[in-house]
Motif scaffolding. Structure first.
Motif, short mmCIF file in Angstrom:
data_model
loop_
_atom_site.label_atom_id
_atom_site.label_comp_id
_atom_site.label_asym_id
_atom_site.label_seq_id
_atom_site.Cartn_x
_atom_site.Cartn_y
_atom_site.Cartn_z
N LEU A 124 0.83 -1.21 0.00
CA LEU A 124 0.00 0.00 0.00
C LEU A 124 0.87 1.26 0.00
O LEU A 124 0.52 2.26 -0.63
CB LEU A 124 -0.91 0.00 1.22
CG LEU A 124 -2.05 -1.04 1.21
CD1 LEU A 124 -2.61 -1.23 2.61
CD2 LEU A 124 -3.15 -0.61 0.25
N ASN A 127 1.94 2.39 -3.32
CA ASN A 127 0.86 2.88 -4.18
C ASN A 127 0.20 4.10 -3.54
O ASN A 127 0.58 5.23 -3.83
CB ASN A 127 -0.16 1.75 -4.43
CG ASN A 127 0.44 0.62 -5.24
OD1 ASN A 127 0.71 0.78 -6.43
ND2 ASN A 127 0.66 -0.53 -4.63
N GLN A 128 -0.73 3.89 -2.62
CA GLN A 128 -1.44 5.01 -2.01
C GLN A 128 -0.55 5.85 -1.08
O GLN A 128 -0.88 6.99 -0.79
CB GLN A 128 -2.65 4.50 -1.23
CG GLN A 128 -3.80 4.01 -2.09
CD GLN A 128 -3.59 2.60 -2.62
OE1 GLN A 128 -2.66 1.91 -2.22
NE2 GLN A 128 -4.48 2.18 -3.52
N HIS A 326 -11.38 -0.48 4.68
CA HIS A 326 -10.90 0.56 3.75
C HIS A 326 -9.39 0.75 3.85
O HIS A 326 -8.90 1.84 4.17
CB HIS A 326 -11.61 1.88 4.04
CG HIS A 326 -13.10 1.78 4.14
ND1 HIS A 326 -13.89 1.56 3.04
CD2 HIS A 326 -13.93 1.84 5.20
CE1 HIS A 326 -15.16 1.51 3.41
NE2 HIS A 326 -15.21 1.69 4.72
N GLU A 328 -6.98 0.94 1.56
CA GLU A 328 -6.41 1.91 0.62
C GLU A 328 -6.70 3.35 1.06
O GLU A 328 -5.83 4.22 1.00
CB GLU A 328 -6.95 1.67 -0.80
CG GLU A 328 -6.51 0.37 -1.43
CD GLU A 328 -7.39 -0.81 -1.07
OE1 GLU A 328 -8.39 -0.59 -0.31
OE2 GLU A 328 -7.10 -1.93 -1.52
N LYS A 329 -7.95 3.59 1.49
CA LYS A 329 -8.33 4.94 1.91
C LYS A 329 -7.59 5.35 3.18
O LYS A 329 -7.24 6.52 3.36
CB LYS A 329 -9.84 5.02 2.12
CG LYS A 329 -10.64 5.07 0.83
CD LYS A 329 -10.28 6.31 0.01
CE LYS A 329 -11.09 6.42 -1.26
NZ LYS A 329 -10.66 7.57 -2.10
N GLU A 332 -4.18 6.30 2.08
CA GLU A 332 -4.31 7.55 1.32
C GLU A 332 -4.47 8.75 2.26
O GLU A 332 -3.89 9.82 2.05
CB GLU A 332 -5.51 7.46 0.37
CG GLU A 332 -5.51 8.49 -0.73
CD GLU A 332 -6.64 8.27 -1.74
OE1 GLU A 332 -6.85 9.18 -2.57
OE2 GLU A 332 -7.30 7.20 -1.71
#
Length: 498
Positions: A124, A127-128, A326, A328-329, A332
């Motif tokens: 993760l 990416n995020q 969640h 990814e969020k 992020e």
């Protein structure tokens, strides 16, 4: 009759809605932002006292994050004294949460990772979380690794342990004391004597029950660890090292000479007590914070060069629930907090124009700092009437280096922190994690022994020769040698694999 008909109709409508879309529920609709994107709510547990204006600030945060990344926050604050116990219950009982504060000293990071509570973040972060991963000092990420995997996003701040002597400036100035040259416990002696002879209402060396004598060792599992500088990584009981025994004898001498307050082993800090020097665990410009808290000016000197250990580099992290819906969020959001200056300062200080205002930086100061990192063209002046309504521990939420400095702080404060981190020495044991499982019963017995003897010994309140022998006997009964042997076995394997 009519009511019965409508109840049945509503029930049928609900059933149809559930069939068509189980996530929406009867008559409900997913929340969206101005871009039409679905918004998810993340629950974040933070250590710190509840704040009167917290919801006002979080509402402002949510206005921004909902439209920026489709996330809104629900922050639960848990008081300092309750955080460890509360988080153990929340994690162990499977309560719903997404993010939490964790560290080496509160809501134990390593312990939670080992029991599978936190989400592995490596993929993760690529990416995020790419921006925050690239921005933060790699040693923080190294410390965040357990068995080669990352389970928390570190708050970038000071990376090393920095024990300091904290002097009341009034007496430093009055007697022209060269405090910057005073580092060891023994360096203090002539000045403690001077204060005792000339300032009868002042405690020369003020200590409390939370005091621990300067320790020149990475106490991996107190009181067991490896001395700083020992590249052979020999595991020892700190209380049996030559340095600690000398320190305890010096403390006893100071106590008998009347330099230390008689209630040191039992008292909590009383800010009304006049003192010449005490010990603090600090970082660059910590004296500014201490001066504010005490209500008078202090200055400080380092007891030893700062050392980077797993414990110090894990001073503040945010972890994500392994069972979050969640992931990814959540990453992020942490990426945004640690790279977006508006959001970071909003969380840190509250709402601009309500809790604080920007003030310009003196041109000469700005010019002098030219070329240094983390220099911003404004400072923060807190609204004195509102500051008590929103005052959070800023390192809980994210890194420090994108926050504005206070109006009483130098504009290059974060550049100095960066230099401090870059020059801090890594302890030879940095990167080693001790697996407690083989000796968990023995380690569990240490705390009672340390509580029984430690405070009296560290403050000089008792004779070290007598109490150390009693303490060692009890530690042996709890199995300290077994812990030393097991740690040595593990650290030898770790060293061989490096």
């Amino acid at each position: 009759m009519k009511n019965g008909f409508w109840k049945r109709a509503v029930a049928m409508g609900c059933a149809a809605t559930m069939t068509a879309g189980m996530l929406a529920g009867c008559g409900s609709k997913a929340e969206t932002n101005e871009n039409g994107d679905e918004v998810v709510e993340l629950v974040w547990y933070q250590v710190g006292d509840a704040q009167k204006d917290a919801q006002m600030v979080i509402d402002k945060v949510n206005e921004y994050t909902m439209n920026k990344i489709g996330v809104k926050l629900k922050v639960n604050y848990v008081g300092w004294g309750d955080y460890n116990q509360k988080m153990q219950v929340i994690i162990n009982t499977g309560d719903t949460w997404d993010l939490c504060f964790t560290s080496s000293w509160a809501n134990d990071y390593l312990q939670n990772v080992n029991k599978g509570a936190f989400l592995e973040l490596d993929e993760l972060l690529q990416n995020q979380g790419k921006e925050v991963f690239d921005a933060v000092d790699p040693r923080f990420w190294e410390a965040a690794k357990v068995n080669g995997k990352i389970y928390g996003v570190p708050s970038e701040k000071e990376i090393g342990t920095n024990m300091m002597w904290v002097f009341t400036k009034e007496y430093v100035d009055k007697y022209n004391i060269p405090y910057q040259d005073l580092h060891t416990l023994e360096d203090l002696e002539p000045w403690l004597k001077l204060i005792k002879e000339n300032e009868p209402n002042v405690v020369p060396l003020y200590l409390t029950r939370d005091y621990t004598a300067p320790t020149y060792m990475d106490k991996i599992q107190d009181p067991v660890g490896v001395e700083y500088g020992d590249k052979d990584l020999v595991v020892k009981n700190v209380l049996q090292t030559e340095k600690m025994q000398s320190t305890l004898n010096t403390m006893r001498k100071y106590y008998k000479d009347g330099y230390i307050n008689k209630d040191a082993a039992t008292t909590s800090d009383d800010k009304s007590i006049k003192r010449f020097v005490t010990k603090g665990d600090g970082q660059p410009y910590a004296e500014l914070i201490w001066s504010k808290d005490l209500g008078y000016e202090v200055v400080a000197s380092s007891i030893m060069d700062p050392q980077v250990t797993n414990g110090s580099a894990r001073g503040a992290l945010t972890a994500i629930n392994k069972n979050t819906k969640h992931p990814e969020k959540a990453v992020e959001l942490l990426n945004l907090i640690n790279t977006d200056q508006y959001l970071r300062n909003l969380l840190n200080y509250g709402i601009e124009g309500v809790h604080w205002d920007k003030v310009p930086v003196d041109e000469a100061e700005l010019k002098a700092a030219e070329g240094k990192p983390y220099i911003y063209d404004c400072k923060v002046k807190l609204n004195e009437e509102k500051r008590k309504d929103y005052s959070v521990p800023y390192w809980v939420q994210g890194g420090l280096f994108s926050t504005y400095v206070m109006d009483n702080e130098p504009i290059d404060k974060w550049a100095t922190f960066k230099e401090f981190n870059d020059t801090a020495d890594e302890a030879p044991s940095f990167g080693f994690d001790f697996n407690l499982d083989p000796v968990s019963t023995e380690v569990a017995g240490f705390r009672n022994v340390l509580d029984e003897f430690g405070r009296a010994l560290y403050t000089g309140s008792v004779e070290p020769a007598d109490y150390l022998a009693q303490m060692q006997k009890k530690l042996e009964a709890t199995g300290i040698q077994k812990v030393i042997d097991e740690m040595q076995r593990q650290i030898d394997e770790w060293k061989a694999a490096k």
